[in-house]
Design an enzyme around this catalytic site. Structure first.
Site, PDB file in Angstrom:
ATOM      1  N   LYS A   9       0.836  -1.203   0.000  1.00 35.82           N
ATOM      2  CA  LYS A   9       0.000   0.000   0.000  1.00 35.82           C
ATOM      3  C   LYS A   9       0.872   1.254   0.000  1.00 35.82           C
ATOM      4  O   LYS A   9       2.095   1.188   0.127  1.00 35.82           O
ATOM      5  CB  LYS A   9      -0.923  -0.047   1.214  1.00 35.82           C
ATOM      6  CG  LYS A   9      -1.789  -1.319   1.280  1.00 35.82           C
ATOM      7  CD  LYS A   9      -2.757  -1.237   2.438  1.00 35.82           C
ATOM      8  CE  LYS A   9      -3.172  -2.590   2.957  1.00 35.82           C
ATOM      9  NZ  LYS A   9      -4.023  -2.500   4.153  1.00 35.82           N
ATOM     10  N   TYR A  49     -12.548  -3.972  -1.264  1.00 34.98           N
ATOM     11  CA  TYR A  49     -12.865  -3.947   0.170  1.00 34.98           C
ATOM     12  C   TYR A  49     -14.376  -4.016   0.393  1.00 34.98           C
ATOM     13  O   TYR A  49     -14.903  -3.387   1.323  1.00 34.98           O
ATOM     14  CB  TYR A  49     -12.259  -2.696   0.811  1.00 34.98           C
ATOM     15  CG  TYR A  49     -10.752  -2.769   0.947  1.00 34.98           C
ATOM     16  CD1 TYR A  49     -10.140  -3.784   1.679  1.00 34.98           C
ATOM     17  CD2 TYR A  49      -9.929  -1.829   0.337  1.00 34.98           C
ATOM     18  CE1 TYR A  49      -8.753  -3.859   1.804  1.00 34.98           C
ATOM     19  CE2 TYR A  49      -8.534  -1.895   0.454  1.00 34.98           C
ATOM     20  CZ  TYR A  49      -7.966  -2.910   1.197  1.00 34.98           C
ATOM     21  OH  TYR A  49      -6.597  -2.991   1.328  1.00 34.98           O
ATOM     22  N   PHE A  57     -14.518   3.219   9.265  1.00 40.27           N
ATOM     23  CA  PHE A  57     -13.181   3.593   8.789  1.00 40.27           C
ATOM     24  C   PHE A  57     -13.044   3.513   7.266  1.00 40.27           C
ATOM     25  O   PHE A  57     -12.009   3.883   6.719  1.00 40.27           O
ATOM     26  CB  PHE A  57     -12.105   2.720   9.458  1.00 40.27           C
ATOM     27  CG  PHE A  57     -12.259   1.243   9.194  1.00 40.27           C
ATOM     28  CD1 PHE A  57     -11.805   0.671   8.014  1.00 40.27           C
ATOM     29  CD2 PHE A  57     -12.840   0.415  10.151  1.00 40.27           C
ATOM     30  CE1 PHE A  57     -11.944  -0.691   7.783  1.00 40.27           C
ATOM     31  CE2 PHE A  57     -12.983  -0.942   9.926  1.00 40.27           C
ATOM     32  CZ  PHE A  57     -12.533  -1.499   8.727  1.00 40.27           C
ATOM     33  N   ARG A  85      -0.016 -14.959   4.381  1.00 43.74           N
ATOM     34  CA  ARG A  85      -0.780 -14.395   5.511  1.00 43.74           C
ATOM     35  C   ARG A  85       0.041 -14.484   6.806  1.00 43.74           C
ATOM     36  O   ARG A  85       0.057 -13.551   7.599  1.00 43.74           O
ATOM     37  CB  ARG A  85      -2.107 -15.151   5.690  1.00 43.74           C
ATOM     38  CG  ARG A  85      -3.150 -14.874   4.636  1.00 43.74           C
ATOM     39  CD  ARG A  85      -3.764 -13.503   4.716  1.00 43.74           C
ATOM     40  NE  ARG A  85      -4.670 -13.327   5.826  1.00 43.74           N
ATOM     41  CZ  ARG A  85      -5.466 -12.271   5.977  1.00 43.74           C
ATOM     42  NH1 ARG A  85      -5.466 -11.289   5.069  1.00 43.74           N
ATOM     43  NH2 ARG A  85      -6.252 -12.166   7.015  1.00 43.74           N
ATOM     44  N   THR A  91      -4.147  -8.003  11.188  1.00 44.33           N
ATOM     45  CA  THR A  91      -4.510  -6.662  10.678  1.00 44.33           C
ATOM     46  C   THR A  91      -3.978  -5.550  11.582  1.00 44.33           C
ATOM     47  O   THR A  91      -3.443  -4.553  11.094  1.00 44.33           O
ATOM     48  CB  THR A  91      -6.056  -6.562  10.593  1.00 44.33           C
ATOM     49  OG1 THR A  91      -6.536  -7.729   9.933  1.00 44.33           O
ATOM     50  CG2 THR A  91      -6.488  -5.320   9.841  1.00 44.33           C
ATOM     51  N   ARG A 102       4.194  -6.965   9.173  1.00 43.97           N
ATOM     52  CA  ARG A 102       3.556  -5.887   9.943  1.00 43.97           C
ATOM     53  C   ARG A 102       4.226  -5.705  11.303  1.00 43.97           C
ATOM     54  O   ARG A 102       4.399  -4.579  11.770  1.00 43.97           O
ATOM     55  CB  ARG A 102       2.057  -6.180  10.095  1.00 43.97           C
ATOM     56  CG  ARG A 102       1.275  -5.919   8.808  1.00 43.97           C
ATOM     57  CD  ARG A 102      -0.169  -6.376   8.906  1.00 43.97           C
ATOM     58  NE  ARG A 102      -0.954  -5.997   7.743  1.00 43.97           N
ATOM     59  CZ  ARG A 102      -2.108  -6.552   7.397  1.00 43.97           C
ATOM     60  NH1 ARG A 102      -2.615  -7.529   8.137  1.00 43.97           N
ATOM     61  NH2 ARG A 102      -2.757  -6.144   6.330  1.00 43.97           N
ATOM     62  N   ASN A 112      -1.128  -0.327   7.677  1.00 44.83           N
ATOM     63  CA  ASN A 112      -0.450  -1.603   7.970  1.00 44.83           C
ATOM     64  C   ASN A 112       0.270  -2.174   6.745  1.00 44.83           C
ATOM     65  O   ASN A 112       0.520  -3.361   6.654  1.00 44.83           O
ATOM     66  CB  ASN A 112      -1.433  -2.600   8.591  1.00 44.83           C
ATOM     67  CG  ASN A 112      -2.614  -2.874   7.683  1.00 44.83           C
ATOM     68  OD1 ASN A 112      -2.615  -2.457   6.530  1.00 44.83           O
ATOM     69  ND2 ASN A 112      -3.595  -3.584   8.174  1.00 44.83           N
ATOM     70  N   HIS A 115      -1.328  -5.875   1.891  1.00 44.20           N
ATOM     71  CA  HIS A 115      -2.516  -6.738   1.792  1.00 44.20           C
ATOM     72  C   HIS A 115      -2.081  -8.105   1.275  1.00 44.20           C
ATOM     73  O   HIS A 115      -1.239  -8.184   0.378  1.00 44.20           O
ATOM     74  CB  HIS A 115      -3.517  -6.136   0.796  1.00 44.20           C
ATOM     75  CG  HIS A 115      -4.562  -7.119   0.350  1.00 44.20           C
ATOM     76  ND1 HIS A 115      -5.724  -7.332   1.060  1.00 44.20           N
ATOM     77  CD2 HIS A 115      -4.609  -7.976  -0.708  1.00 44.20           C
ATOM     78  CE1 HIS A 115      -6.438  -8.267   0.444  1.00 44.20           C
ATOM     79  NE2 HIS A 115      -5.785  -8.677  -0.634  1.00 44.20           N
ATOM     80  N   GLU A 126      -9.067 -12.155  -6.512  1.00 39.24           N
ATOM     81  CA  GLU A 126      -8.266 -10.925  -6.415  1.00 39.24           C
ATOM     82  C   GLU A 126      -7.213 -10.848  -7.513  1.00 39.24           C
ATOM     83  O   GLU A 126      -6.931  -9.763  -8.024  1.00 39.24           O
ATOM     84  CB  GLU A 126      -7.615 -10.841  -5.029  1.00 39.24           C
ATOM     85  CG  GLU A 126      -8.637 -10.584  -3.932  1.00 39.24           C
ATOM     86  CD  GLU A 126      -8.033 -10.396  -2.551  1.00 39.24           C
ATOM     87  OE1 GLU A 126      -8.743  -9.884  -1.682  1.00 39.24           O
ATOM     88  OE2 GLU A 126      -6.854 -10.768  -2.335  1.00 39.24           O
TER      89      GLU A 126
HETATM   90  N1  UDP Z   1      -8.727  -1.557   8.267  1.00 36.41           N
HETATM   91  C1  UDP Z   1      -8.753  -0.384   9.002  1.00 36.41           C
HETATM   92  N2  UDP Z   1      -9.296  -0.397  10.264  1.00 36.41           N
HETATM   93  C2  UDP Z   1      -9.828  -1.536  10.816  1.00 36.41           C
HETATM   94  C3  UDP Z   1      -9.795  -2.734  10.058  1.00 36.41           C
HETATM   95  C4  UDP Z   1      -9.240  -2.710   8.791  1.00 36.41           C
HETATM   96  O1  UDP Z   1      -8.299   0.659   8.528  1.00 36.41           O
HETATM   97  O2  UDP Z   1     -10.318  -1.487  11.959  1.00 36.41           O
HETATM   98  C5  UDP Z   1      -8.121  -1.547   6.927  1.00 36.41           C
HETATM   99  C6  UDP Z   1      -6.667  -2.020   6.980  1.00 36.41           C
HETATM  100  O3  UDP Z   1      -5.922  -1.302   6.000  1.00 36.41           O
HETATM  101  C7  UDP Z   1      -6.812  -3.473   6.587  1.00 36.41           C
HETATM  102  C8  UDP Z   1      -7.900  -3.369   5.528  1.00 36.41           C
HETATM  103  O4  UDP Z   1      -8.813  -2.418   6.060  1.00 36.41           O
HETATM  104  O5  UDP Z   1      -5.603  -4.035   6.118  1.00 36.41           O
HETATM  105  C9  UDP Z   1      -8.607  -4.660   5.200  1.00 36.41           C
HETATM  106  O6  UDP Z   1      -9.141  -5.204   6.372  1.00 36.41           O
HETATM  107  P1  UDP Z   1      -9.153  -6.774   6.632  1.00 36.41           P
HETATM  108  O7  UDP Z   1     -10.043  -7.014   7.802  1.00 36.41           O
HETATM  109  O8  UDP Z   1      -9.439  -7.484   5.346  1.00 36.41           O
HETATM  110  O9  UDP Z   1      -7.641  -7.023   7.131  1.00 36.41           O
HETATM  111  P2  UDP Z   1      -6.361  -7.674   6.418  1.00 36.41           P
HETATM  112  O10 UDP Z   1      -6.864  -8.844   5.590  1.00 36.41           O
HETATM  113  O11 UDP Z   1      -5.697  -6.603   5.581  1.00 36.41           O
HETATM  114  O12 UDP Z   1      -5.485  -8.110   7.561  1.00 36.41           O
HETATM  115 MG    MG Z   2      -8.407  -8.860   4.190  1.00 35.34          MG
END
Ligand code: UDP
Ligand code: MG
Length: 153
Positions: A9, A49, A57, A85, A91, A102, A112, A115, A126
Site C-alpha cells: 500500500k 474492500y 473507517f 498471511r 490486521t 507488519r 499496515n 494486503h 483478487e
Molecule cells: N482496516 C482499518 N481499520 C480496521 C480494520 C481494517 O483501517 O479497523 C483496513 C486495513 O488497511 C486493513 C484493511 O482495512 O488491512 C482490510 O481489512 P481486513 O479485515 O481485510 O484485514 P487484512 O486482511 O488486511 O489483515
Molecule cells: Mg483482508
C-alpha cells in the site's frame, strides 16, 4: 501451485519499504510471477474492500488507497496463500509478532503497509481483479530443486 495476491500500500511506498518487503518473499522461496505499479479507482477500492464498505473507517481507507500508487504482486508457491498471511501478521500491526512484516515494519491497524489474500478462493478472485492473463508469467526457477523436493511439486 497456489497463487496469491499481495498489495504493497501507499504507506509502504512512502516509507521506501518496497524492496525490503519483496526481498522477504524472494528469500522465503516464493516465486514472483506478476508485479506492477497501479492506482486504484474508487470503484475498484469498493470492490476489493466490499466486506468493509459499511465500516466507519472505510472512507479513510478508500482515501488512503486511491490517492497514491500501490504495488500489486502475484506470488506462487505450495500453500503460499497461508504462508503469505503468516508472513504478514494480523490486521492490527500492534498485535503482530516481531518477524512478521507488519510486526517488524508498522504499528497501526489502518496504516499496515500490505494486503495478502485471505483464502485460496479470494486469491483467485483478487488476482483476476488486478492482473490480466498476459501480465502473469510462467517460467522455470533454475534452482527450484533446492526450494522443493521432487515429491512436493
Ligand atoms: N482496516 C482499518 N481499520 C480496521 C480494520 C481494517 O483501517 O479497523 C483496513 C486495513 O488497511 C486493513 C484493511 O482495512 O488491512 C482490510 O481489512 P481486513 O479485515 O481485510 O484485514 P487484512 O486482511 O488486511 O489483515
Ligand atoms: Mg483482508
Amino acid at each position: 501451485m497456489e497463487r496469491t495476491l499481495v498489495l504493497l500500500k501507499s504507506d509502504a511506498i512512502q516509507r521506501a519499504l518496497i524492496g525490503s518487503i519483496i526481498t522477504r518473499f524472494e528469500r522465503r522461496g516464493l516465486k514472483l510471477i506478476g508485479l506492477k505499479m497501479i492506482k486504484l479507482s474508487p470503484a475498484l477500492s469498493k470492490e476489493h474492500y466490499s466486506h468493509l464498505t459499511s465500516k466507519p473507517f472505510y472512507p479513510d481507507l478508500e482515501k488512503f488507497i486511491i490517492h497514491n500508487p500501490i504495488i500489486a504482486i502475484v506470488l506462487e508457491g505450495k500453500e503460499c496463500v497461508q504462508i503469505v498471511r503468516d508472513m504478514i501478521g494480523p490486521t492490527n500491526s500492534r498485535k503482530a509478532l516481531p518477524g512478521t512484516i507488519r510486526g517488524d515494519l508498522s504499528v497501526s491497524t489502518s496504516r499496515n503497509i500490505i494486503h495478502g489474500s485471505d483464502s485460496l478462493e479470494t486469491a483467485e478472485k483478487e488476482i483476476k481483479r488486478f492482473f490480466k492473463h498476459d501480465e502473469l508469467f510462467e517460467y522455470k526457477i533454475s534452482l527450484s530443486e533446492y526450494i522443493y523436493a521432487q515429491d512436493e511439486i
